[in-house]
Structure formats: structure tokens, C-alpha cells
Design a protein around this motif. Structure first.
Motif, PDB file in Angstrom:
ATOM      1  N   ARG B 244       0.827  -1.197   0.000  1.00  0.00           N
ATOM      2  CA  ARG B 244       0.000   0.000   0.000  1.00  0.00           C
ATOM      3  C   ARG B 244       0.869   1.258   0.000  1.00  0.00           C
ATOM      4  NH1 ARG B 244      -4.265   1.385   4.712  1.00  0.00           N
ATOM      5  NH2 ARG B 244      -5.313   3.033   3.588  1.00  0.00           N
ATOM      6  N   HIS B 245       0.471   2.245  -0.815  1.00  0.00           N
ATOM      7  CA  HIS B 245       1.285   3.450  -0.929  1.00  0.00           C
ATOM      8  C   HIS B 245       0.717   4.639  -0.195  1.00  0.00           C
ATOM      9  CE1 HIS B 245       4.373   2.143  -3.756  1.00  0.00           C
ATOM     10  NE2 HIS B 245       3.452   1.309  -4.179  1.00  0.00           N
ATOM     11  N   TYR B 246      -0.421   4.509   0.407  1.00  0.00           N
ATOM     12  CA  TYR B 246      -1.093   5.610   1.085  1.00  0.00           C
ATOM     13  C   TYR B 246      -1.386   6.744   0.126  1.00  0.00           C
ATOM     14  CZ  TYR B 246       0.256   3.111   5.263  1.00  0.00           C
ATOM     15  OH  TYR B 246       0.419   2.148   6.174  1.00  0.00           O
ATOM     16  N   GLY B 247      -1.450   6.451  -1.160  1.00  0.00           N
ATOM     17  CA  GLY B 247      -1.849   7.474  -2.122  1.00  0.00           C
ATOM     18  C   GLY B 247      -3.361   7.552  -2.116  1.00  0.00           C
ATOM     19  N   SER B 248      -3.910   8.078  -3.169  1.00  0.00           N
ATOM     20  CA  SER B 248      -5.362   8.126  -3.250  1.00  0.00           C
ATOM     21  C   SER B 248      -5.889   6.721  -3.496  1.00  0.00           C
ATOM     22  CB  SER B 248      -5.789   9.055  -4.382  1.00  0.00           C
ATOM     23  OG  SER B 248      -5.509   8.424  -5.605  1.00  0.00           O
ATOM     24  N   TRP B 249      -7.157   6.529  -3.178  1.00  0.00           N
ATOM     25  CA  TRP B 249      -7.762   5.217  -3.367  1.00  0.00           C
ATOM     26  C   TRP B 249      -7.736   4.810  -4.835  1.00  0.00           C
ATOM     27  CZ3 TRP B 249     -12.447   3.822  -5.875  1.00  0.00           C
ATOM     28  CH2 TRP B 249     -12.821   2.475  -5.673  1.00  0.00           C
ATOM     29  N   LEU B 250      -7.989   5.812  -5.707  1.00  0.00           N
ATOM     30  CA  LEU B 250      -8.026   5.529  -7.138  1.00  0.00           C
ATOM     31  C   LEU B 250      -6.666   5.062  -7.639  1.00  0.00           C
ATOM     32  CD1 LEU B 250     -10.231   8.266  -8.811  1.00  0.00           C
ATOM     33  CD2 LEU B 250     -10.558   5.778  -8.815  1.00  0.00           C
ATOM     34  N   VAL B 251      -5.613   5.760  -7.212  1.00  0.00           N
ATOM     35  CA  VAL B 251      -4.266   5.405  -7.673  1.00  0.00           C
ATOM     36  C   VAL B 251      -3.896   4.012  -7.172  1.00  0.00           C
ATOM     37  CG1 VAL B 251      -1.828   5.986  -7.537  1.00  0.00           C
ATOM     38  CG2 VAL B 251      -3.531   7.802  -7.790  1.00  0.00           C
ATOM     39  N   ASP B 252      -4.153   3.769  -5.890  1.00  0.00           N
ATOM     40  CA  ASP B 252      -3.828   2.470  -5.324  1.00  0.00           C
ATOM     41  C   ASP B 252      -4.563   1.359  -6.041  1.00  0.00           C
ATOM     42  OD1 ASP B 252      -2.022   3.340  -3.580  1.00  0.00           O
ATOM     43  OD2 ASP B 252      -3.127   2.851  -1.739  1.00  0.00           O
ATOM     44  N   SER B 253      -5.857   1.571  -6.292  1.00  0.00           N
ATOM     45  CA  SER B 253      -6.649   0.534  -6.955  1.00  0.00           C
ATOM     46  C   SER B 253      -6.164   0.306  -8.370  1.00  0.00           C
ATOM     47  CB  SER B 253      -8.130   0.924  -6.974  1.00  0.00           C
ATOM     48  OG  SER B 253      -8.579   1.084  -5.661  1.00  0.00           O
ATOM     49  N   GLY B 254      -5.880   1.427  -9.065  1.00  0.00           N
ATOM     50  CA  GLY B 254      -5.404   1.298 -10.439  1.00  0.00           C
ATOM     51  C   GLY B 254      -4.088   0.530 -10.481  1.00  0.00           C
ATOM     52  N   ALA B 255      -3.182   0.868  -9.580  1.00  0.00           N
ATOM     53  CA  ALA B 255      -1.882   0.195  -9.553  1.00  0.00           C
ATOM     54  C   ALA B 255      -2.067  -1.283  -9.239  1.00  0.00           C
ATOM     55  CB  ALA B 255      -0.988   0.841  -8.498  1.00  0.00           C
ATOM     56  N   PHE B 256      -3.013  -1.563  -8.326  1.00  0.00           N
ATOM     57  CA  PHE B 256      -3.256  -2.962  -7.954  1.00  0.00           C
ATOM     58  C   PHE B 256      -3.780  -3.766  -9.140  1.00  0.00           C
ATOM     59  CE2 PHE B 256      -6.470  -6.023  -6.421  1.00  0.00           C
ATOM     60  CZ  PHE B 256      -5.623  -6.897  -5.767  1.00  0.00           C
ATOM     61  N   ILE B 257      -4.722  -3.158  -9.880  1.00  0.00           N
ATOM     62  CA  ILE B 257      -5.277  -3.872 -11.040  1.00  0.00           C
ATOM     63  C   ILE B 257      -4.184  -4.106 -12.083  1.00  0.00           C
ATOM     64  CG2 ILE B 257      -6.891  -3.650 -12.971  1.00  0.00           C
ATOM     65  CD1 ILE B 257      -8.768  -2.210 -10.958  1.00  0.00           C
ATOM     66  N   LEU B 258      -3.335  -3.099 -12.279  1.00  0.00           N
ATOM     67  CA  LEU B 258      -2.224  -3.274 -13.218  1.00  0.00           C
ATOM     68  C   LEU B 258      -1.306  -4.401 -12.747  1.00  0.00           C
ATOM     69  CD1 LEU B 258      -1.174   0.316 -14.319  1.00  0.00           C
ATOM     70  CD2 LEU B 258      -2.355  -1.466 -15.631  1.00  0.00           C
ATOM     71  N   ALA B 259      -1.067  -4.470 -11.430  1.00  0.00           N
ATOM     72  CA  ALA B 259      -0.213  -5.537 -10.894  1.00  0.00           C
ATOM     73  C   ALA B 259      -0.848  -6.900 -11.165  1.00  0.00           C
ATOM     74  CB  ALA B 259       0.000  -5.338  -9.401  1.00  0.00           C
ATOM     75  N   MET B 260      -2.170  -6.981 -11.047  1.00  0.00           N
ATOM     76  CA  MET B 260      -2.859  -8.247 -11.343  1.00  0.00           C
ATOM     77  C   MET B 260      -2.639  -8.652 -12.794  1.00  0.00           C
ATOM     78  SD  MET B 260      -4.201  -9.379  -8.651  1.00  0.00           S
ATOM     79  CE  MET B 260      -5.206 -10.659  -9.340  1.00  0.00           C
ATOM     80  N   PHE B 261      -2.763  -7.657 -13.704  1.00  0.00           N
ATOM     81  CA  PHE B 261      -2.552  -7.947 -15.127  1.00  0.00           C
ATOM     82  C   PHE B 261      -1.108  -8.382 -15.372  1.00  0.00           C
ATOM     83  CE2 PHE B 261      -6.153  -4.836 -16.464  1.00  0.00           C
ATOM     84  CZ  PHE B 261      -7.080  -5.742 -15.959  1.00  0.00           C
ATOM     85  N   PHE B 262      -0.212  -7.759 -14.618  1.00  0.00           N
ATOM     86  CA  PHE B 262       1.202  -8.118 -14.758  1.00  0.00           C
ATOM     87  C   PHE B 262       1.420  -9.569 -14.335  1.00  0.00           C
ATOM     88  CE2 PHE B 262       5.252  -8.644 -12.527  1.00  0.00           C
ATOM     89  CZ  PHE B 262       6.115  -8.460 -13.595  1.00  0.00           C
ATOM     90  N   ILE B 263       0.768  -9.955 -13.231  1.00  0.00           N
ATOM     91  CA  ILE B 263       0.921 -11.349 -12.775  1.00  0.00           C
ATOM     92  C   ILE B 263       0.375 -12.314 -13.826  1.00  0.00           C
ATOM     93  CG2 ILE B 263       0.127 -13.010 -11.053  1.00  0.00           C
ATOM     94  CD1 ILE B 263       0.267 -10.693  -9.026  1.00  0.00           C
ATOM     95  N   ALA B 264      -0.783 -11.967 -14.406  1.00  0.00           N
ATOM     96  CA  ALA B 264      -1.351 -12.820 -15.454  1.00  0.00           C
ATOM     97  C   ALA B 264      -0.380 -12.932 -16.619  1.00  0.00           C
ATOM     98  CB  ALA B 264      -2.692 -12.270 -15.920  1.00  0.00           C
ATOM     99  N   ALA B 265       0.229 -11.811 -16.995  1.00  0.00           N
ATOM    100  CA  ALA B 265       1.197 -11.837 -18.091  1.00  0.00           C
ATOM    101  C   ALA B 265       2.390 -12.711 -17.718  1.00  0.00           C
ATOM    102  CB  ALA B 265       1.652 -10.422 -18.419  1.00  0.00           C
ATOM    103  N   ALA B 266       2.808 -12.644 -16.445  1.00  0.00           N
ATOM    104  CA  ALA B 266       3.941 -13.463 -16.008  1.00  0.00           C
ATOM    105  C   ALA B 266       3.594 -14.949 -16.134  1.00  0.00           C
ATOM    106  CB  ALA B 266       4.296 -13.125 -14.563  1.00  0.00           C
ATOM    107  N   VAL B 267       2.343 -15.299 -15.794  1.00  0.00           N
ATOM    108  CA  VAL B 267       1.927 -16.698 -15.964  1.00  0.00           C
ATOM    109  C   VAL B 267       2.010 -17.089 -17.436  1.00  0.00           C
ATOM    110  CG1 VAL B 267       0.001 -18.291 -15.752  1.00  0.00           C
ATOM    111  CG2 VAL B 267       0.422 -16.642 -13.951  1.00  0.00           C
ATOM    112  N   GLY B 268       1.559 -16.180 -18.297  1.00  0.00           N
ATOM    113  CA  GLY B 268       1.630 -16.451 -19.735  1.00  0.00           C
ATOM    114  C   GLY B 268       3.056 -16.692 -20.182  1.00  0.00           C
ATOM    115  N   VAL B 269       3.980 -15.904 -19.660  1.00  0.00           N
ATOM    116  CA  VAL B 269       5.387 -16.074 -20.041  1.00  0.00           C
ATOM    117  C   VAL B 269       5.907 -17.415 -19.539  1.00  0.00           C
ATOM    118  CG1 VAL B 269       7.714 -15.171 -19.748  1.00  0.00           C
ATOM    119  CG2 VAL B 269       5.816 -13.598 -20.106  1.00  0.00           C
ATOM    120  N   VAL B 270       5.610 -17.732 -18.270  1.00  0.00           N
ATOM    121  CA  VAL B 270       6.060 -19.020 -17.726  1.00  0.00           C
ATOM    122  C   VAL B 270       5.543 -20.158 -18.604  1.00  0.00           C
ATOM    123  CG1 VAL B 270       5.758 -20.632 -15.803  1.00  0.00           C
ATOM    124  CG2 VAL B 270       6.295 -18.257 -15.339  1.00  0.00           C
TER     125      VAL B 270
END
Lengths: 494, 303
Positions: B244-270
Motif C-alpha cells: 500500500r502506498h497511502y496514495g489516493s484510493w483511485l491510484v492504489d486501486s489502479g496500480a493494484f489492477i495493473l499488478a494483477m494484469f502483470f501477474i497474469a502476463a507473467a503466468v503467460g510467459v512461464v
């Protein structure tokens, strides 16, 4: 005692010259010749007045010659399977086709679609080997499979994930081709040959054409010989490439699976460029070939061949350099050299176990008289890796052969009209298809038509090898082992 | 109260995107265009309109399997924090409930599979349970290592407590936990190198073979449940790697969703660069995860 008839490959012999041994002589002579190094390439029954004539054709690979043994009997014959497992399926087939009892056969079951006292018995209706015990279980797979593949039934006897025994029941694709050939050759004969096993069109068509040509004493023009070799090697390249891709797909290794799927198509398209059909149908005809290559086409083929080979090499190198793939391939589905020889395995599957037989090497015809085909340094471990790597080596060798042949096409005609076939003769024709040794045995009647035509696809020998590869293996490794053999159902079922 | 609820519904809506991303990454590596990224949504829509087919040998267990499985996943998601922000249902000890809910979902799937009496499904069930023996302790101990860092036994508490500063002071622990969670994530979601979600070969399957007999809305429940599970386990990893970055809720949520997409992409690469393990070797991989978790716990306890 009369000696067995010594034969040359593709030499029409008078049927009368086939000495008839008494059954007792046959039962002493056959084991003796088998022990002396003979390998059964064909063993079948021929209905005759006064009984059934059994003909056993043996190949002596290192002496490059064949032998034929024959006897006439009624009602039953003595099984040699207990001592010579390579005869196992041949004897079951004889018992089924000629309605003879195989005395002493340890596992006498139907091979294909059986006729029992005139009534058909559908395939798969049979007893299976059973393992009993509280912790064992049975898994039945097929004949309807999850993928788009041919029908076959596999019965596993398992202890958890461990396979004790696998039994394979085929016959669902039986079309009765052999009986359709009697009285031929006719208009449909070539078509039947090319569709015996669709992926081995050139292999079977060549074996058939050579048999006819031998019976006609026809000489194939040198240019046609080279064209046939080009087609045969392209077929080998295409199928082996497809197999490497399928093996990668089975271990979920995406890159090679995707590349090889496309590359197989590229190589098949080269066949289409030559004769208009991706599988090479209508290319090989008795007397030569039906299509020729123009200089422009040769240039185009060479370009495509080089491009395809380069990509296949890259795709295959990815396999050998990926440790997760190698970990799956190595040590999986081992068939020892002893097992391979005892079962009479053929083709890449046998070579991967260290049995260095190749019809192109042992019984060379045409261009193979002057070309080496066996690769040096091939693995002999008998596992999935060895079967995969053997395929890659054969792709490489086929590429070298085709590249060389494209630029050394002799001038001249591509077709010579074959004469009529000799009456009362028989001939054995062997061809190394991409799966292994194809054997066609033709017998003509007094009018010079086919009296009997016996076909043996390499799958007929090798299905038993797959069953042995699974023994004491993991049931989850079955699909991988199966792909590493990639046998034909329709070629077996005829 | 609205934000946690929005978070929950965002997770429910976005979860089926993850398999789409994995497939697109795999297609890219295979030189193909691949199926539409929204394919799972289309499939779910199609399946809920179908009439399910039931074998005569099955009982209510078979029908209950997908429903219980999906219900358990919906509860799991309700417990999980979203981008480090607490969930609306968090309480002290929800961490343990989470592990048991995953267990309930597994039990329901396994029982439904055994209920069909098919030898394939029996083998799949046996494999699923066998691998769970190794995956569950690895997962539990990884969470324990995080809980030991402060925040008590509540997931929301743990991840609210986890700040970027933790990566400076406890990076070995967090690295080990991330590695362990990623292995468990691959195994639990039946991805390569443990299972192959794309295979059609019944004899090699683990998860896919257990759901072979389900059809129609039942299958939709299973697919959706699997997508939620992918999201649930993935979100734990996302919360660890992106505290958690203690930023705004929107920024935190957006970053979290991007991180989820990144994890999915990492699975695809594996999945694109390696083959599947031999089934016999899967326990070794999961034992590695278990070892990572134990080490993380020991390091955490020693801090």
C-alpha cells in the motif's frame, strides 16, 4: 529336408518355386531360421485347394536377402509365438483371416473386425488381461477420444499412477482393403494403396508400384526414381516435423509446438506444388511418376526447402536446449534393445532402441544404392528422447538427400509403360516409410491378376512396442509415449 | 463502506479478464493472434444459457460441487484486501477461514468428480488431493510468515501493515513469500508446469479432468470459480509485491489492477517458455514452495 526358398528383394519368383514343406518340417525349419537372425516381415495364410498355405517371409537384414517358407495345412497350426514374440500379431491375424486355430498361442484374440462362423464380431468385444487386487484399478480409454484422432481402445491395469500392463485393441477402422485388391490391379487399386494410411501415401504407393513393376519386369526410368525419392523424403520430413511439434505440445512446450505445426504444412505444400496434393496422391504410379519437375519449380522448391529446414532446425534446437522438456523426454517410455528385437520393431522406434535397420540401407532400391541414410551418433536409449532425436536426425538426413537430388535430376522420361504381370508369381516389396518398414507381398494367379495381396504397415509391428514402453511407467506419460511412436490405426486395421 | 464494496465488485467483474490475458500472452509467444481477450465472458454467457446434462450415475453431490465451489470463492474474495485496502468482511482470524474456504471448494470439486464414477475423474481427484497435501501447508505458512510481521491474523490487517518500507527491512522474507505464493498460485490454478489447462489428454490432466462431466451453467460456475481463484491467489501476490502506498484510493486501486494484469502476463510467459513437469516431480516443486515458506517464517521470527 528341403531348404527354404532364398529370395531377392523385388524379384518376381515363380509361385511354383516355393517349396511346400510338410507342417513338421515347417515347425523345425521356421524356428531355426528365426534363430539364425531372420526377422519376420510378413506371415500370412493363402487359401488353396486342400487347405491353407502359410507363407512366412523372413528378412536377413545384414545379408540383404529374404527367405520364404511355406507349408499347407488344415484346421490348425502350431503357434511359434511363445518362443518368437515377433510372430504374435501375425499368428493372431492368420487365425482370424484363415479361420485356423493357432495351437499354443498364449493370447489368441481378434486383431480387427472378426468374422466368427460367418457373423461379424465388432472390434473391442474381447477379454482383456486383468490384474486383481484391492489396490489395483483399471482405466479404459477410447475408442472415442477427446482429440480428433483415430479410434482405438486402450486398457490400462494400474496401481495408482503406475501402469502394470497396457493392452491395445484396434480394428475399428477395418475396411477390408486386402480382399478388395484380389483380382486387381484395377482402377481403384492405386487409390486404395494411397489411402491405406493417409500420412504414408508415398510409402505405400511406392511399395505397391515396385511390386507391380517387379511382376511386370518393368524398369523405372532414372528420373522417376529420383522423383520418388524426393517425394518419399519430403513425406518423412513433414511427418517427423509434425511429430516433434506434437511431442512439444504434449509437454505443454508452446514454441516448438506452434512452429512445427506450421512447418509441417509448409513441407506438405511442397508436395502439393509437385503433384497438386499435399499428401502426394497420384504422384507415384506403376512405371514411374505422374508429374515432373520443371527447372523453375526446382528453384522454388529449393528455396522453400531451405527456408523450412532452417525453421525446423531452430524449432528442434529449442526442444533440446530446454531443460524442462528434456526432463520429460529422458527416461520416459524406455524400450530396451532386447525388447525391440524380440518384438520385431521397425523404423525410427527400433532405431531409437539401437536396432539399426532401415530398408533404404538393408534393401536399397534406386538412388538409395549410392546414398547413406543411417545417421551416425544417433541415441540408442530407447526412450521418448531417443525417438524424438532420431526423428530430428532423419529430418536432417532427408533434407540433405532432397537438396542433393533436386539438382541432380537425370534427364529422360518419367514413365515407362509397364507390361502385363507375370502369371503364377510372387514378389516381396519393402519400403522404408516414415514410420518404418512397409511390406507388400503380391501373389498372381494364372491370368496375371492378384490372387492375394498382403500388406503390412509398420504400425502392425510397433503397437506392441508402445504397450511395452508403458510397462512400469506412469499412466500420465502415456500420451507422450503414444506421440513418440505416433502409430497409424488405419494402417494397422487395413 | 462503499469503497470496499466497489472493490469487491471490481474483483468479480475483472477476474475473467485474467485467463484472457494469459491466453493472449501465450498466443503472442506462439506467433498466433489468439482468442479475444474477453473470450471467457462470452463463454460464461453462452454456458449459462445451456441446459446441463447429468449422467444417471451421479447424485446431488455432483450438482452441489460447482455451486459450493463458486460460493466458497465468492466468500474468499470477500475476505481479501484490494490493493492493500481492507475488505468489508475482514475480522481477526479471517486468514484461517480463507485457507479452509479454499479447502471446502477443493472438497466439493473432488467429491463431485468421484461421484461420476469415471476412472479419469478418480485419477484427477487423487492427484488434486495429493498435490494439495504439499500446496496447503506452503500457502498457510507463507501467510503465517506475513502475519508474523504484524497486523495480526486478519488479511486486511496484514496488508494494511505492509508498507514499501517493509521491502527495505524484510526483503528476504518477502522475496521468499512471493516465490512460495507464486508456485502455489501456479499449482492451485492448474497452470504449467504443474498442469496444462489446454490439454485434451485425459490421462495427464489434474484439474480439467475433474470437471469433464459438468456442462451448461454448472460448467460456467466452475469456469467463473476458477477465474475468481486466479484473482484471489494472484491478489495476495500483488499485495506483497506492491504494498500500500497511502496514495489516493483511485491510484492504489489502479496500480493494484495493473499488478494483477502483470501477474497474469507473467503466468503467460512461464507457460510459454517451459514445458510441464512430470507428475512425479510436482511434489518436489511444491516442497520447494513449502521450504521457502518455512524459511520465510524462520527469518521473520528471527527479526
Amino acid at each position: 529336408m528341403t531348404a527354404p526358398l532364398s529370395l531377392n528383394h523385388l524379384e518376381a519368383a515363380g509361385f511354383k518355386s516355393l517349396t511346400t514343406l510338410t507342417p513338421d518340417e515347417f515347425y523345425t525349419s521356421a524356428p531355426e531360421r528365426l534363430t539364425a537372425g531372420g526377422r519376420a516381415v510378413s506371415y500370412f495364410g493363402l487359401p488353396e485347394e486342400g487347405g491353407t498355405r502359410l507363407i512366412l517371409i523372413l528378412a536377413f537384414d545384414y545379408e540383404r536377402r529374404l527367405e520364404a517358407l511355406s507349408t499347407v495345412l488344415n484346421d490348425s497350426f502350431r503357434s511359434l509365438t511363445p518362443d518368437f514374440p515377433q510372430l504374435h500379431l501375425f499368428e493372431r491375424e492368420i487365425a482370424e483371416q484363415c479361420d485356423l486355430k493357432a495351437e499354443g498361442h498364449p493370447w489368441l484374440k481378434p486383431v480387427r473386425y472378426q468374422l466368427k462362423s460367418g457373423l461379424p464380431v465388432p472390434p473391442g468385444i474381447t477379454e482383456f488381461f486383468k490384474v486383481r487386487g484391492r489396490e489395483t484399478h483399471e482405466v479404459a480409454v477410447g475408442p472415442v477420444h477427446a482429440g480428433v484422432i483415430e479410434p482405438g481402445h486402450f486398457r490400462f491395469q494400474c496401481h495408482g499412477e503406475l501402469v502394470f500392463h497396457l493392452e491395445i485393441a484396434l480394428g475399428y477402422q477395418h475396411r477390408g482393403i486386402e480382399s478388395r485388391l484380389i483380382g486387381g490391379p484395377g482402377k481403384l487399386t492405386s487409390h486404395y494403396m494411397e489411402t491405406l494410411a493417409g500420412d504414408t501415401t508415398i510409402g505405400h504407393a511406392s511399395a505397391y508400384c515396385r511390386a507391380v513393376e517387379a511382376l511386370c519386369c518393368a524398369r523405372v526410368p532414372p528420373r522417376a526414381e529420383v522423383l520418388r525419392a524426393i517425394m518419399l523424403e519430403l513425406e518423412r520430413m513433414a511427418n517427423h516435423t509434425g511429430d516433434l511439434g506434437a511431442l512439444a505440445g504434449d509437454v505443454a512446450y508452446l514454441p516448438t509446438a506452434s512452429f512445427c505445426g506450421r512447418l509441417r504444412g509448409d513441407i506438405l505444400n511442397m508436395s502439393a506444388l509437385i503433384c497438386g496434393n499435399r499428401f502426394g496422391r497420384n504422384m507415384v504410379i506403376p512405371g514411374g511418376t505422374a508429374f515432373d519437375l520443371s527447372p523453375a519449380l526446382i528453384k522454388e522448391l529449393k528455396l522453400r526447402l531451405d527456408a523450412a529446414f532452417r525453421d525446423v532446425r531452430d524449432a528442434a534446437d529449442l526442444l533440446w536446449s530446454t531443460s524442462s522438456v528434456m526432463a520429460r523426454f529422458e527416461g520416459t517410455g524406455i524400450v530396451s534393445k532386447g525388447t525391440a528385437m524380440a518384438l520385431g520393431l521397425v523404423g525410427p522406434a527400433a532405431r531409437a532402441s539401437g536396432v539399426r535397420h532401415d530398408v533404404r540401407h538393408n534393401f536399397p532400391v534406386g538412388i538409395y544404392n549410392s546414398k547413406a541414410v543411417l545417421s551416425e551418433g544417433a541415441p540408442e536409449s530407447g526412450d521418448v528422447y531417443a525417438r524424438a532425436y532420431t526423428r530430428w536426425l532423419e529430418i536432417k538426413r532427408s533434407y540433405e538427400l532432397v537438396s542433393g537430388l533436386l539438382y541432380s535430376l537425370p534427364a529422360g522420361p518419367i514413365f515407362a509403360v509397364p507390361g502385363p504381370m507375370k502369371a503364377e508369381s510372387f514378389v516381396v516389396s519393402l519400403e522404408e516409410g516414415w514410420r518404418g518398414e512397409i511390406c507388400h507381398t503380391a501373389v498372381t494367379d494364372n491370368a496375371g491378376k492378384f490372387r492375394h495381396y498382403k500388406i503390412k504397415d509398420p504400425s502392425f509391428n510397433n503397437w506392441q512396442g508402445l504397450a511395452m514402453a508403458l510397462r512400469d511407467g506412469q499412466i500420465s506419460d502415456f500420451p507422450l509415449c503414444n506421440k513418440s511412436f505416433n502409430l497409424s490405426y488405419c494402417g494397422h486395421d487395413l | 463502506m462503499t469503497r470496499p464494496l466497489i472493490q469487491y465488485f471490481l474483483a468479480l467483474v475483472l477476474a475473467p479478464l485474467l485467463p484472457g490475458i494469459i491466453n493472449r500472452v501465450k498466443a503472442f509467444f506462439g506467433g498466433r493472434r489468439g482468442v479475444p481477450i474477453l473470450q471467457l465472458y462470452f463463454d460464461l454467457y453462452k454456458l449459462v444459457h445451456k441446459t446441463p446434462v447429468y449422467s444417471r450415475t451421479t447424485t446431488w453431490l455432483f450438482r452441489a460441487g460447482p455451486v459450493i465451489g463458486l460460493a466458497a470463492m465468492l466468500c474468499v474474495l470477500a475476505l481479501l484486501p484490494f490493493g492493500g485496502r481492507p475488505s468489508f468482511l475482514s475480522f481477526e482470524g479471517d486468514l484461517i477461514l480463507l485457507v479452509y474456504l479454499l479447502g471446502v471448494a477443493r472438497l466439493a470439486t473432488v467429491l463431485a468428480a468421484l461421484d461420476t464414477g469415471s476412472s479419469f475423474e478418480g485419477m484427477g481427484a487423487s492427484r488434486e488431493v495429493q498435490f494439495a497435501v504439499f500446496a496447503e501447508p506452503a500457502f498457510f505458512l507463507a501467510l503465517a510468515a506475513l502475519a508474523r510481521g504484524g497486523g495480526g491474523l486478519s488479511l486486511s490487517g496484514i496488508f494494511s501493515n505492509l508498507t514499501p518500507a517493509a521491502w527495505l527491512t524484510a526483503s528476504p522474507v518477502l522475496t521468499l513469500v512471493t516465490a512460495s505464493l507464486f508456485i502455489v498460485f501456479l499449482a492451485e490454478n492448474s497452470r504449467v508446469p504443474v498442469d496444462d489447462p489446454n490439454t485434451h489428454l485425459e490421462l495427464t490432466m489434474i484439474h480439467e479432468v475433474m470437471v469433464l462431466d459438468h456442462s451448461g451453467p454448472d460448467l460456467a460456475f466452475i469456469f467463473y470459480g476458477a477465474a475468481l481463484k486466479l484473482w484471489a491467489l494472484g491478489s495476495l501476490i500483488a499485495c506483497v509485491i506492491l504494498p500500500r502506498h497511502y496514495g489516493s484510493w483511485l491510484v492504489d486501486s489502479g496500480a493494484f489492477i495493473l499488478a494483477m494484469f502483470f501477474i497474469a502476463a507473467a503466468v503467460g510467459v512461464v507457460e510459454s517458455v517451459m514445458g510441464r513437469l512430470r507428475l512425479l516431480k510436482v511434489p518436489y516443486l511444491l516442497m520447494t514452495a513449502l521450504t521457502f515458506s518455512i524459511l520465510a517464517l524462520i527469518f521473520q521470527a528471527g527479526r
